[in-house]
Design a protein around this motif. Structure first.
Motif, short mmCIF file in Angstrom:
data_model
loop_
_atom_site.label_atom_id
_atom_site.label_comp_id
_atom_site.label_asym_id
_atom_site.label_seq_id
_atom_site.Cartn_x
_atom_site.Cartn_y
_atom_site.Cartn_z
N SER A 36 69.79 25.23 59.11
CA SER A 36 69.01 24.06 58.70
C SER A 36 68.91 23.04 59.83
O SER A 36 67.85 22.46 60.06
CB SER A 36 69.66 23.39 57.48
N GLN A 37 70.02 22.84 60.55
CA GLN A 37 69.98 21.90 61.67
C GLN A 37 69.05 22.42 62.76
O GLN A 37 68.25 21.65 63.31
CB GLN A 37 71.37 21.66 62.24
N ALA A 38 69.11 23.70 63.06
CA ALA A 38 68.22 24.27 64.08
C ALA A 38 66.76 24.12 63.68
O ALA A 38 65.91 23.78 64.52
CB ALA A 38 68.57 25.73 64.32
N GLU A 39 66.47 24.33 62.42
CA GLU A 39 65.10 24.18 61.93
C GLU A 39 64.63 22.72 62.03
O GLU A 39 63.50 22.45 62.44
CB GLU A 39 65.02 24.66 60.48
N THR A 40 65.51 21.79 61.70
CA THR A 40 65.18 20.38 61.79
C THR A 40 64.97 19.96 63.25
O THR A 40 64.04 19.21 63.56
CB THR A 40 66.27 19.51 61.14
N PHE A 98 66.15 9.60 62.06
CA PHE A 98 67.43 8.92 61.89
C PHE A 98 68.06 9.33 60.55
O PHE A 98 69.24 9.63 60.48
CB PHE A 98 67.24 7.40 61.94
N ASN A 99 67.24 9.36 59.51
CA ASN A 99 67.75 9.77 58.19
C ASN A 99 68.23 11.21 58.22
O ASN A 99 69.25 11.55 57.59
CB ASN A 99 66.67 9.59 57.13
N GLN A 100 67.53 12.07 58.94
CA GLN A 100 67.97 13.46 59.06
C GLN A 100 69.30 13.54 59.82
O GLN A 100 70.16 14.35 59.49
CB GLN A 100 66.91 14.31 59.76
N ARG A 101 69.45 12.72 60.84
CA ARG A 101 70.72 12.70 61.58
C ARG A 101 71.85 12.23 60.68
O ARG A 101 72.95 12.79 60.69
CB ARG A 101 70.62 11.80 62.81
N GLU A 102 71.59 11.20 59.88
CA GLU A 102 72.62 10.69 58.98
C GLU A 102 73.05 11.75 57.96
O GLU A 102 74.20 11.75 57.51
CB GLU A 102 72.13 9.43 58.25
N ARG A 103 72.15 12.63 57.61
CA ARG A 103 72.47 13.71 56.66
C ARG A 103 73.08 14.93 57.34
O ARG A 103 73.42 15.90 56.68
CB ARG A 103 71.20 14.12 55.91
N GLY A 104 73.19 14.87 58.66
CA GLY A 104 73.82 15.96 59.40
C GLY A 104 72.88 17.08 59.80
O GLY A 104 73.33 18.14 60.23
N PHE A 105 71.57 16.87 59.68
CA PHE A 105 70.61 17.92 60.00
C PHE A 105 70.03 17.77 61.41
O PHE A 105 69.23 18.60 61.83
CB PHE A 105 69.45 17.93 59.00
N LEU A 106 70.41 16.72 62.12
CA LEU A 106 69.86 16.49 63.45
C LEU A 106 70.97 15.96 64.33
O LEU A 106 71.76 15.12 63.90
CB LEU A 106 68.73 15.45 63.36
N SER A 107 71.03 16.46 65.55
CA SER A 107 72.10 16.03 66.44
C SER A 107 71.80 14.66 67.03
O SER A 107 70.64 14.25 67.16
CB SER A 107 72.29 17.05 67.57
N THR A 108 72.85 13.98 67.40
CA THR A 108 72.72 12.69 68.07
C THR A 108 72.00 12.87 69.40
O THR A 108 71.19 12.03 69.79
CB THR A 108 74.11 12.07 68.27
N ASP A 109 72.28 13.96 70.09
CA ASP A 109 71.65 14.22 71.38
C ASP A 109 70.13 14.30 71.26
O ASP A 109 69.41 13.93 72.19
CB ASP A 109 72.17 15.52 71.99
N THR A 110 69.63 14.80 70.16
CA THR A 110 68.19 14.91 69.96
C THR A 110 67.56 13.56 69.69
O THR A 110 66.47 13.25 70.20
CB THR A 110 67.88 15.87 68.80
N LEU A 111 68.23 12.73 68.93
CA LEU A 111 67.64 11.45 68.52
C LEU A 111 67.84 10.32 69.53
O LEU A 111 66.97 9.47 69.68
CB LEU A 111 68.19 11.03 67.16
N ASP A 112 68.95 10.31 70.23
CA ASP A 112 69.28 9.18 71.11
C ASP A 112 68.18 8.80 72.10
O ASP A 112 67.88 7.61 72.24
CB ASP A 112 70.59 9.43 71.84
N PRO A 113 67.56 9.75 72.81
CA PRO A 113 66.51 9.33 73.76
C PRO A 113 65.34 8.61 73.07
O PRO A 113 64.77 7.67 73.64
CB PRO A 113 66.03 10.64 74.38
#
Length: 137
Positions: A36-40, A98-113
């Motif tokens: 699920s995380q990879a798909e997100t 951001f909401n996906q990251r909070e749910r654990g479906f997206l890594s911080t590394d992907t969103l931070d930039p």
């Protein structure tokens, strides 16, 4: 061997089967979460690509984007509005991710930039004016 011994062996085998099943289930759940995380992450990359592609495919939007960052006071009202609509789209995308990251479906590394880019956008006077107005684009 009596029936009590056979029953005890059966209970041990049954308990072992339950433990093995729980370990396997835990592994499957973890793999499902990773998938699920990879798909997100992949969908996020597609969304960023689409957003940046808008500017690449539309020379007028590219001109507005560049002018908004180099000479914001020189933009017409229509160009300012188009710029705000584009920035709003970016804001909504970051919010969703951001909401996906909070749910654990997206890594911080992907969103931070993208969060850093968004913070940089808020240095733009047009964006600050829009945001402080509290009005949708």
């Amino acid at each position: 061997m009596n029936w009590d011994a056979i029953g005890a062996i059966g209970e041990v085998v049954g308990a072992l089967a339950v433990v093995i099943s729980l370990v396997y289930l835990g592994y499957q759940v973890r793999e499902g979460a990773r998938a699920s995380q990879a798909e997100t992450e992949l969908e996020a990359a597609r969304m960023w690509s689409d957003l940046h592609g808008q500017v690449a495919r539309d020379p007028e939007l590219a001109r507005i984007w560049d002018a908004a960052h180099t000479n914001p006071e020189g933009l017409s009202d229509l160009d300012r509005q188009r710029f705000v609509w584009f920035v709003a789209q970016y804001v909504f995308l970051v919010e969703g991710l951001f909401n996906q990251r909070e749910r654990g479906f997206l890594s911080t590394d992907t969103l931070d930039p993208h969060e850093r880019t968004l913070r940089g956008m808020f240095q733009n006077p047009i964006v600050r004016e829009w945001w402080s107005s509290g009005v949708s684009p």
